[in-house]
Design an enzyme around this catalytic site. Structure first.
Site, PDB file in Angstrom:
ATOM      1  N   ASP A 162      78.019  43.373  28.897  1.00 31.75           N
ATOM      2  CA  ASP A 162      79.061  44.372  29.150  1.00 31.75           C
ATOM      3  C   ASP A 162      80.372  43.654  29.458  1.00 31.75           C
ATOM      4  OD1 ASP A 162      78.503  43.369  31.671  1.00 31.75           O
ATOM      5  OD2 ASP A 162      77.213  45.064  32.167  1.00 31.75           O
ATOM      6  N   ASP A 212      83.541  43.565  32.007  1.00 29.15           N
ATOM      7  CA  ASP A 212      84.176  44.009  33.240  1.00 29.15           C
ATOM      8  C   ASP A 212      85.641  43.636  33.201  1.00 29.15           C
ATOM      9  OD1 ASP A 212      81.707  44.861  34.113  1.00 29.15           O
ATOM     10  OD2 ASP A 212      81.253  42.972  35.122  1.00 29.15           O
ATOM     11  N   ASP A 215      81.373  33.600  42.559  1.00 32.30           N
ATOM     12  CA  ASP A 215      80.317  32.649  42.911  1.00 32.30           C
ATOM     13  C   ASP A 215      80.459  31.301  42.195  1.00 32.30           C
ATOM     14  OD1 ASP A 215      79.628  33.973  40.577  1.00 32.30           O
ATOM     15  OD2 ASP A 215      77.652  34.628  41.258  1.00 32.30           O
TER      16      ASP A 215
END
Ligand code: ATP
Ligand code: MG
Length: 455
Positions: A71, A73, A147
Site C-alpha cells: 500500500d 502511505d 524505526d
C-alpha cells in the site's frame, strides 16, 4: 534561512540531519507511474493546496528494492483538520495517533501528519517505553522518529525525488536494516521494533546490521510489556507475510519467540510440534505467495494446537472425560494466550471450531460423517486434520484419516455408504449410562477412546 545555511555548514554528526540528502530521478529507480492512482491524486491535491506531501515508509523502501508495495502511505505537513476538507471522502481516524483515510480508489490512502518523537520524563514508562507519539513536528523530526533508516525515505511524485534524512538510501544499496538512533533506547521506546527488525529482514531478504541486532536477545524480555492488541497486529503481519517460516526461525535465533505464545518454544523443541508448525507455516507461506486466501484463525489454531493437545492429554490421563477435557483445554490455552497476545474474539470462535471438529473426524459411522461434511467449517477442519496426519501426530490407521475423508467427500452416495464403518458401540453405551442429549451433540465429537490421538 540562516538556520538552513548553518545546518549545511555544520559537519555531519551521527545524528539525523536537519537537511535531507535529495536523490534526483537519475539517482534512483522509482518512477511516479509506479504509485497507485489514489496516492498520486491525494498528493497532487495536497500540493495544489500548498502543502508538502510525499509517499513514505514501506512503499518507498519496497520500490527501491524492486518489490511491489502493499500500500502507499502519504506524509504531509498539513494537520488532519486541514487535510480532511480537501477531499470529498476523507475521515479522521484514530484517537491517539490521528490520521486521515482518504478514499480515492479501491483502497483508502493513509495520510499522516509529520510527527516528532516525544521527549521528557513523562513521555515514557519505567522501562523506557514511549507512551504517546502524537506530537506534530518537522519532516526531519518525522524521519527521525521512524524505526529503520530504510523506512524513513520520502518520495515526491511531482519531482520524482527521494528525500533521505537518515542515510536510508545507502542502507538500501548495502541491503542492510539499521535502526535510526541508539538501538537500546529505540527498542526500549517500543519493543515491537525488535519483532519488526526480524520480520522485515526476513521479508526483504536483507541483513540486520550488527549494532541493530546486538541488543535484541538481551532485551527480548521487554516484549512482555507490550500491549497484547499491538502484539497481535504485529504477529498477524509476521505470520501472513509469506515468509513466516524464515521469520519464526530467526525469532528463535534472536531469543524472541519466547513468551510470544506460551509454550511455543517448548513445542518447537518437540519433533512432532515442530514438524506440525513448520508444515502449517510452509503451507501458509505458499498460499500467501500464490495469492490464495489464508485465515488467521486457522494459523493461530495451529500455533496453539500442541499446547491444547498436551493439556487435553494430561486431563484425559487423570480420568477426565475426553470431550469435556478437550473443551477445558481449549479455554485454558486461549486464556493463558490472551495475557500475551490479544486474539480477537471472532478469531477465537474460529479457532475453537477448528479444534472441536477434530475428534468428530474420528467418527465414521451412521449419519455423523454426513453431518460433518455439511459443517460450515468442514474445509478448515479437514485442512487442519491433514496437517496433523502429515506431521505424524496421528498414528496407525488414523494416520490416513484425512485421506479417508477426502475420498468420502468426493464419493457418490452409494460409495459413501459403503465406506462407513459399522456402527460402533460407544454411542449406545453412553446412552445407557444416562448421558443427556446435549452431550450427545457435543458427543458427535466424542472420540472412541479417552486418548485424543491414538487408537
Ligand atoms: P509493511 O510493508 O510490512 O507494512 P511497513 O514498514 O510499511 O512494512 P507499517 O507498519 O505499515 O510497516 O508502518 C509504516 C511506517 O511507519 C514504517 O515504514 C515506519 O516508517 C513507521 N513505523 C511503523 N512502526 C513503527 C515503530 N514501531 N516505530 C517507529 N516507526 C514505525
Ligand atoms: Mg505498510
Amino acid at each position: 534561512m540562516i538556520r538552513r545555511l548553518f545546518a549545511r555548514l555544520m559537519p555531519r554528526s551521527g545524528k539525523p540531519g536537519r537537511e535531507p540528502r535529495v536523490y534526483g530521478p537519475n539517482d534512483h529507480p522509482i518512477r511516479r507511474n509506479q504509485l497507485s492512482s489514489g496516492a498520486l491524486q491525494v498528493i497532487r491535491r495536497l500540493h495544489e493546496a500548498g502543502f508538502k506531501a510525499f509517499v513514505v515508509g514501506g512503499a518507498v523502501r519496497d520500490l527501491l528494492l524492486g518489490i511491489e508495495p502493499k500500500d502507499f502511505d502519504v506524509a504531509t505537513d498539513a494537520t488532519p483538520e486541514l487535510v480532511k476538507p480537501l477531499f470529498r471522502r476523507a475521515f479522521i481516524i484514530g484517537r491517539r495517533f490521528r490520521l486521515v483515510h482518504v478514499h480515492a480508489g479501491p483502497e483508502p490512502i493513509e495520510v499522516s501528519t509529520f510527527r516528532a518523537a516525544q521527549t521528557g520524563d513523562d513521555a515514557t514508562d519505567e522501562h523506557g517505553r514511549l507512551l504517546s507519539d502524537n506530537v506534530y513536528g518537522s519532516q526531519a523530526e518525522d524521519a527521525a522518529r521512524r524505526d529503520f533508516t530504510i523506512n524513513a525515505l520520502y518520495f515526491d511524485p511531482a519531482t520524482e525525488e527521494v528525500w533521505d534524512y537518515v542515510g536510508g538510501v545507502a542502507d538500501i544499496r548495502a541491503r542492510r536494516l539499521r535502526l535510526i538512533g541508539p538501538p537500546t533506547t529505540r527498542y526500549r521506546e517500543d519493543p515491537v521494533r525488535m519483532l519488526r527488525a526480524v520480520r522485515l529482514a526476513a521479508k526483504l531478504g536483507i541483513a540486520i546490521e550488527p549494532k541493530t541486532a546486538a541488543p535484541i536477545s538481551k532485551l527480548a524480555g521487554l516484549m512482555q510489556n507490550v500491549p497484547p492488541a499491538r502484539l497481535f497486529d504485529e504477529m498477524q503481519k509476521l505470520l501472513l507475510s509469506g515468509h513466516a517460516t524464515d521469520t519464526l526461525r530467526s525469532l528463535r535465533a534472536h531469543g524472541l519467540s519466547h513468551g510470544l505464545l506460551p509454550l511455543l518454544d517448548v513445542i518447537l523443541e518437540q519433533p512432532l510440534g515442530q514438524r506440525f508448525i513448520e508444515l502449517a507455516l510452509a503451507n501458509t507461506d505458499d498460499r500467501v505467495r500464490d495469492d490464495r486466501g489464508v485465515s488467521p484463525g486457522f494459523l493461530f489454531a495451529t500455533l496453539l494446537w500442541h499446547d491444547v493437545l498436551a493439556t487435553w492429554k494430561a486431563a484425559s490421563a487423570i480420568g477426565e472425560k475426553s470431550i469435556p477435557a478437550l473443551f477445558d483445554a481449549m479455554d485454558n490455552v486461549l486464556e493463558r494466550q490472551a495475557k500475551q497476545i490479544a486474539i480477537p474474539r471472532r478469531l477465537e470462535a474460529t479457532i475453537k471450531e477448528i479444534w472441536s471438529l477434530q475428534p468428530r473426524f474420528e467418527q465414521r459411522s451412521g449419519q455423523r460423517p454426513f453431518r460433518l461434511l455439511e459443517h460450515p467449517r468442514y474445509r478448515a477442519g479437514w485442512d487442519f486434520l491433514d496437517l496433523r496426519c502429515k506431521s505424524g501426530e496421528l498414528e496407525g490407521e488414523l494416520a490416513r484419516l484425512a485421506d479417508w475423508w477426502s475420498r468420502f467427500a468426493n464419493a457418490g452416495h452409494d460409495a459413501r455408504e459403503a465406506m462407513l464403518r459399522p456402527d460402533e458401540a460407544p454411542k449406545k453405551r453412553r446412552r445407557s449410562r444416562g448421558r443427556g442429549r446435549k452431550h450427545q451433540d457435543d458427543g458427535d465429537a466424542a472420540t472412541s477412546a479417552g486418548e485424543p490421538s491414538a487408537e
